[in-house]
Write a protein that holds these residues in place. Structure first.
Motif, mmCIF file in Angstrom:
data_model
loop_
_atom_site.group_PDB
_atom_site.id
_atom_site.type_symbol
_atom_site.label_atom_id
_atom_site.label_comp_id
_atom_site.label_asym_id
_atom_site.label_seq_id
_atom_site.Cartn_x
_atom_site.Cartn_y
_atom_site.Cartn_z
ATOM 1 N N ALA A 111 0.851 -1.191 0.000
ATOM 2 C CA ALA A 111 0.000 0.000 0.000
ATOM 3 C C ALA A 111 0.881 1.232 0.000
ATOM 4 C CB ALA A 111 -0.897 0.023 1.242
ATOM 5 N N GLY A 112 0.293 2.348 -0.408
ATOM 6 C CA GLY A 112 0.972 3.628 -0.221
ATOM 7 C C GLY A 112 1.017 3.918 1.277
ATOM 8 N N ARG A 113 1.465 5.099 1.629
ATOM 9 C CA ARG A 113 1.607 5.400 3.061
ATOM 10 C C ARG A 113 0.261 5.834 3.644
ATOM 11 N NH1 ARG A 113 6.184 6.708 0.467
ATOM 12 N NH2 ARG A 113 5.534 8.827 -0.021
ATOM 13 N N ILE A 114 -0.658 4.878 3.675
ATOM 14 C CA ILE A 114 -2.000 5.144 4.188
ATOM 15 C C ILE A 114 -2.074 4.675 5.644
ATOM 16 C CG2 ILE A 114 -3.134 5.029 1.939
ATOM 17 C CD1 ILE A 114 -3.888 2.125 2.538
ATOM 18 N N PRO A 115 -2.998 5.255 6.421
ATOM 19 C CA PRO A 115 -3.074 4.871 7.835
ATOM 20 C C PRO A 115 -3.212 3.358 8.029
ATOM 21 C CG PRO A 115 -4.482 6.773 7.411
ATOM 22 C CD PRO A 115 -3.949 6.334 6.079
ATOM 23 N N GLU A 116 -3.969 2.703 7.158
ATOM 24 C CA GLU A 116 -4.200 1.263 7.321
ATOM 25 C C GLU A 116 -2.906 0.469 7.307
ATOM 26 O OE1 GLU A 116 -5.872 3.285 5.390
ATOM 27 O OE2 GLU A 116 -8.035 2.914 5.584
ATOM 28 N N LEU A 117 -1.904 0.943 6.540
ATOM 29 C CA LEU A 117 -0.622 0.238 6.495
ATOM 30 C C LEU A 117 -0.006 0.227 7.893
ATOM 31 C CD1 LEU A 117 2.267 0.812 3.948
ATOM 32 C CD2 LEU A 117 2.717 0.687 6.353
ATOM 33 N N TYR A 118 -0.019 1.380 8.527
ATOM 34 C CA TYR A 118 0.630 1.522 9.840
ATOM 35 C C TYR A 118 -0.126 0.721 10.894
ATOM 36 C CZ TYR A 118 3.430 4.925 7.417
ATOM 37 O OH TYR A 118 4.306 5.501 6.520
ATOM 38 N N VAL A 119 -1.454 0.766 10.792
ATOM 39 C CA VAL A 119 -2.281 0.003 11.727
ATOM 40 C C VAL A 119 -2.042 -1.495 11.528
ATOM 41 C CG1 VAL A 119 -4.685 -0.610 12.264
ATOM 42 C CG2 VAL A 119 -4.037 1.802 11.988
ATOM 43 N N ALA A 120 -1.935 -1.915 10.270
ATOM 44 C CA ALA A 120 -1.734 -3.341 10.000
ATOM 45 C C ALA A 120 -0.379 -3.810 10.519
ATOM 46 C CB ALA A 120 -1.853 -3.611 8.493
ATOM 47 N N VAL A 121 0.654 -3.032 10.266
ATOM 48 C CA VAL A 121 1.992 -3.441 10.711
ATOM 49 C C VAL A 121 2.010 -3.577 12.239
ATOM 50 C CG1 VAL A 121 4.401 -2.691 10.928
ATOM 51 C CG2 VAL A 121 3.229 -2.505 8.712
ATOM 52 N N LEU A 122 1.532 -2.555 12.918
ATOM 53 C CA LEU A 122 1.616 -2.568 14.385
ATOM 54 C C LEU A 122 0.653 -3.593 14.991
ATOM 55 C CD1 LEU A 122 1.890 1.289 14.692
ATOM 56 C CD2 LEU A 122 3.667 -0.325 15.430
ATOM 57 N N GLY A 123 -0.536 -3.708 14.396
ATOM 58 C CA GLY A 123 -1.505 -4.684 14.901
ATOM 59 C C GLY A 123 -1.008 -6.104 14.703
ATOM 60 N N ALA A 124 -0.399 -6.354 13.547
ATOM 61 C CA ALA A 124 0.132 -7.700 13.290
ATOM 62 C C ALA A 124 1.240 -8.016 14.279
ATOM 63 C CB ALA A 124 0.649 -7.783 11.854
ATOM 64 N N LEU A 125 2.116 -7.051 14.548
ATOM 65 C CA LEU A 125 3.193 -7.291 15.525
ATOM 66 C C LEU A 125 2.604 -7.665 16.882
ATOM 67 C CD1 LEU A 125 5.612 -4.373 14.536
ATOM 68 C CD2 LEU A 125 6.048 -6.831 14.251
ATOM 69 N N LYS A 126 1.526 -6.982 17.275
ATOM 70 C CA LYS A 126 0.890 -7.292 18.560
ATOM 71 C C LYS A 126 0.304 -8.706 18.557
ATOM 72 C CE LYS A 126 -1.702 -3.780 20.146
ATOM 73 N NZ LYS A 126 -2.331 -2.417 20.247
ATOM 74 N N ASN A 127 -0.070 -9.170 17.374
ATOM 75 C CA ASN A 127 -0.614 -10.528 17.259
ATOM 76 C C ASN A 127 0.497 -11.578 17.100
ATOM 77 O OD1 ASN A 127 -3.001 -12.243 17.018
ATOM 78 N ND2 ASN A 127 -2.381 -12.557 14.872
ATOM 79 N N GLY A 128 1.752 -11.117 17.110
ATOM 80 C CA GLY A 128 2.866 -12.061 16.926
ATOM 81 C C GLY A 128 3.062 -12.487 15.485
ATOM 82 N N THR A 129 2.332 -11.833 14.585
ATOM 83 C CA THR A 129 2.413 -12.178 13.163
ATOM 84 C C THR A 129 3.604 -11.440 12.538
ATOM 85 O OG1 THR A 129 0.028 -12.419 13.155
ATOM 86 C CG2 THR A 129 1.079 -12.148 11.000
ATOM 87 N N VAL A 130 4.344 -12.118 11.691
ATOM 88 C CA VAL A 130 5.568 -11.553 11.118
ATOM 89 C C VAL A 130 5.199 -10.686 9.910
ATOM 90 C CG1 VAL A 130 7.821 -12.106 10.127
ATOM 91 C CG2 VAL A 130 6.806 -13.594 11.877
#
Ligand code: ATP
Ligand code: MG
Length: 592
Positions: A111-130
């Motif tokens: 994705a471009g630098r959209i808010p969802e990208l940042y939310v997905a990266v950080l949310g996935a990290l919290k879920n232990g997802t790589v």
């Protein structure tokens, strides 16, 4: 302005007391165990990047402080507070959980630098997802290749990118179980075999307990820039967060009230380590510009967004220089107090440009995808020697090594004790953000280590004051008539010519000299590529470097080929010059 060898810090540079002021004392006192204590850790004793970056602040005094501020040309600015970011990343983590995506699974973001990208990266990290963020400008093949190398189970992208780049190859990505789409125009997406992300987010709870991750659990898979060959997938762990925090403190001098702008896209490791993680760890407000480079816009943002700390790259600085000092002077930057750069050698000319145009010198620093964080840097603590990358940060032990045999395996090296000797830059293995492997390439990983030393593949030298000077990639060094010539030295000298905007130098095979130096240059606006100018640049280079090192040939190009992270691709200049296959061009800017 007079240009001495060393730029000393002025009261203006140090108007905010820096985090690092006594370099030697800090190096002596530093330990990674103590550095880790600046973080909170998970309730059960684990460590998780997402938790440290977001939840730690959301539960405290910074709950309503702006964490991420998104700006775009045709949309109003969007501010996400630490509290809001915590709720959104919780929702995203719950979305993953609901889909059965668990710890250790792999998620890709396109994705471009959209808010969802940042939310997905950080949310996935919290879920232990790589997580692997990819450049949105990648074409279908590079996307599919990376997802397949990484055996990605989840892809987060937009409806348009999916239609244009993913759909046609979906059947060729057998591991991909879930595609989550963001509707670019708002509303709901309805592509077959995908999920509408907004719908899932609305239905998910905004409460989530971070999955118990250990410092050694994988967190990020980052592909290298592909400057020297096919990009390699470097695996990073949650423990890297300790380096992200310490280096944000030392090398970017982050203070909680900073307004910080990292211009890198998260598709490049800089845009993740320092475009997402490090600023949040320090509780600062981080600006994210959704647009591509535009000199006028960038000066405007530095001014209107009152940016105090700016982290950018030589390619951007060269483009700003190219657009002329006049443009820069149409704005003023009273809030700006610290500027840093990474990615390629920063020519002395560019360091001086900062001083003369922005009123601040630019602090070059050095690191790689493999190191996960900044290793060698110019910091507030020390004077700058323009052209040097600075000194190893506290906690980092660097040295120059020579190889004891040419192609030995495992490699055997000896540390060079004398200053000013060129050799391979090596780092004592074991800092927290060191990569833990190249995905599916154990042999390549092993070749990077000689005993306790990690071998960087870069050539450098260290001077008697402990400053490191970049010479070139081990692959790029030119052997001409018995001389070893580093491209950086030649390129920097060319950059001093008033007409030259950027330069890339290669070794061209020659029956007599072995190789001769050939330079490719692009010109600043307003200069014409003609024979008179070519001879003038050649003359300048000879005077500056001597006939043995100066280029024998100069060719003009409108722009030099570069990676999407902005690095000049010398291997491509060389392949084109010699009519050889171009190799992997998946990261070529403007390609794909
Ligand atoms: P690949 O490994 O795929 O060829 P890459 O090495 O360019 O690509 P990155 O990890 O993004 O991929 O870049 C790290 C490299 O960039 C370093 O090894 C070094 O060659 C160069 N580099 C980074 N910062 C600096 C700097 N300040 N000065 C000189 N070179 C730098
Ligand atoms: Mg590399």
């Amino acid at each position: 302005m007079e240009r001495p060898e060393v730029i000393r810090k002025t009261a203006h540079d140090l108007r905010v007391p820096p985090n690092l002021s006594d370099y030697d004392a800090e190096c002596r006192a530093f330990s990674w165990d103590v550095a880790r204590q600046a973080l909170q850790g998970l309730p059960g004793g684990g460590l998780n990047i997402g938790f440290e970056a977001v939840d730690r602040h959301a539960a405290g005094a910074l709950r309503d402080h702006v964490a991420l501020r998104f700006v775009a040309r045709n949309a109003p600015a969007l501010d996400l507070s630490y509290g809001e970011l915590a709720r959104q990343t919780n929702r995203f983590a719950n979305v993953l959980k609901g889909l059965g995506v668990v710890k250790g699974d792999r998620l890709f973001v396109l994705a471009g630098r959209i808010p969802e990208l940042y939310v997905a990266v950080l949310g996935a990290l919290k879920n232990g997802t790589v997580v692997t963020p990819m450049f949105s400008a990648f074409g279908p093949e590079p996307i599919a290749t990376r997802i397949n190398i990484g055996a990605g189970q989840v892809l987060v992208t937009t409806d348009r990118l999916y239609q244009r780049k993913v759909k046609q190859l979906r059947a060729k990505m057998p591991t991909l179980r879930h595609v989550l789409l963001v509707a670019e125009e708002g509303g709901t997406t309805n592509e077959p075999d995908t999920h509408d992300l907004a719908t899932l987010m609305r239905a998910a709870s905004d409460q989530f307990s971070t999955v118990a991750t250990d410092p050694e659990d994988s967190a990020l898979l980052h592909f290298t820039s592909g400057t020297t060959g096919t990009p390699k997938g470097a695996i990073h762990v949650h423990g890297a967060v300790v380096t992200h925090h310490a280096t944000g403190r030392y090398a970017l001098d982050l203070h909680p009230d900073d307004r910080y702008w990292c211009t890198a896209d998260p598709g490049w490791v800089t845009g993740t380590s320092y475009g997402i993680i490090a600023p949040l760890l320090h509780g600062v407000t981080s600006l994210i510009d959704r647009e591509e480079f535009d000199a006028e816009r960038w000066y405007g943002l530095l001014e209107s967004e009152r940016i105090s700390v700016w982290y950018t790259a030589p390619t951007a600085i060269r483009m700003l220089m190219k657009s002329g000092a006049e443009l820069a002077r149409q704005h003023s930057y009273p809030a700006l107090r610290f500027v840093a750069s990474v990615g390629e050698p920063l020519n002395p000319e560019a360091v001086w440009w900062g001083k003369e145009v922005l009123g601040l010198p630019i602090h070059d620093n050095w690191w790689q995808t493999e190191t996960g964080g900044i290793m060698i840097a110019n910091t507030p603590a020390l004077a700058i020697k323009p052209g040097s990358m600075g000194r190893p940060l506290p906690g980092i032990e660097a040295c120059i090594v020579e190889h004891l045999e040419a192609e030995g395996e495992p490699p055997r090296v000896r540390v060079v004790e004398r200053p000013d000797v060129e050799g391979e830059l090596a780092l004592k293995a074991g800092w927290p953000s060191m990569f833990r492997g190249y995905l599916n390439n154990e042999a390549r990983f092993r070749k990077c280590f000689a005993g306790e030393w990690y071998l960087t593949g870069d050539l450098a030298r260290v001077d008697a004051d402990g400053y490191y000077w970049f010479v070139g990639r081990t692959d790029d060094v030119i052997k001409s008539a018995g001389h070893l010539i580093g491209p950086f030295e030649v390129e920097s000298a060319l950059m001093e010519h008033p007409a030259v905007a950027e330069a890339g130098v290669i070794g061209k095979p020659d029956p007599v000299a072995g190789e001769v130096v050939k330079a490719f240059v692009s010109l600043k606006d307003g200069f014409k590529p003609d024979e008179v100018l070519r001879l003038d640049i050649l003359g300048h280079a000879r005077k500056r470097l001597g006939a043995a090192v100066a280029p024998k040939e100069i060719a003009f190009l409108p722009v030099l080929p570069r990676t999407r992270s902005g690095k000049i691709m010398r291997r491509l200049l060389k392949a084109r010059e010699l009519g050889l296959p171009e190799g992997d061009t998946s990261t070529l800017e403007g390609g794909a």
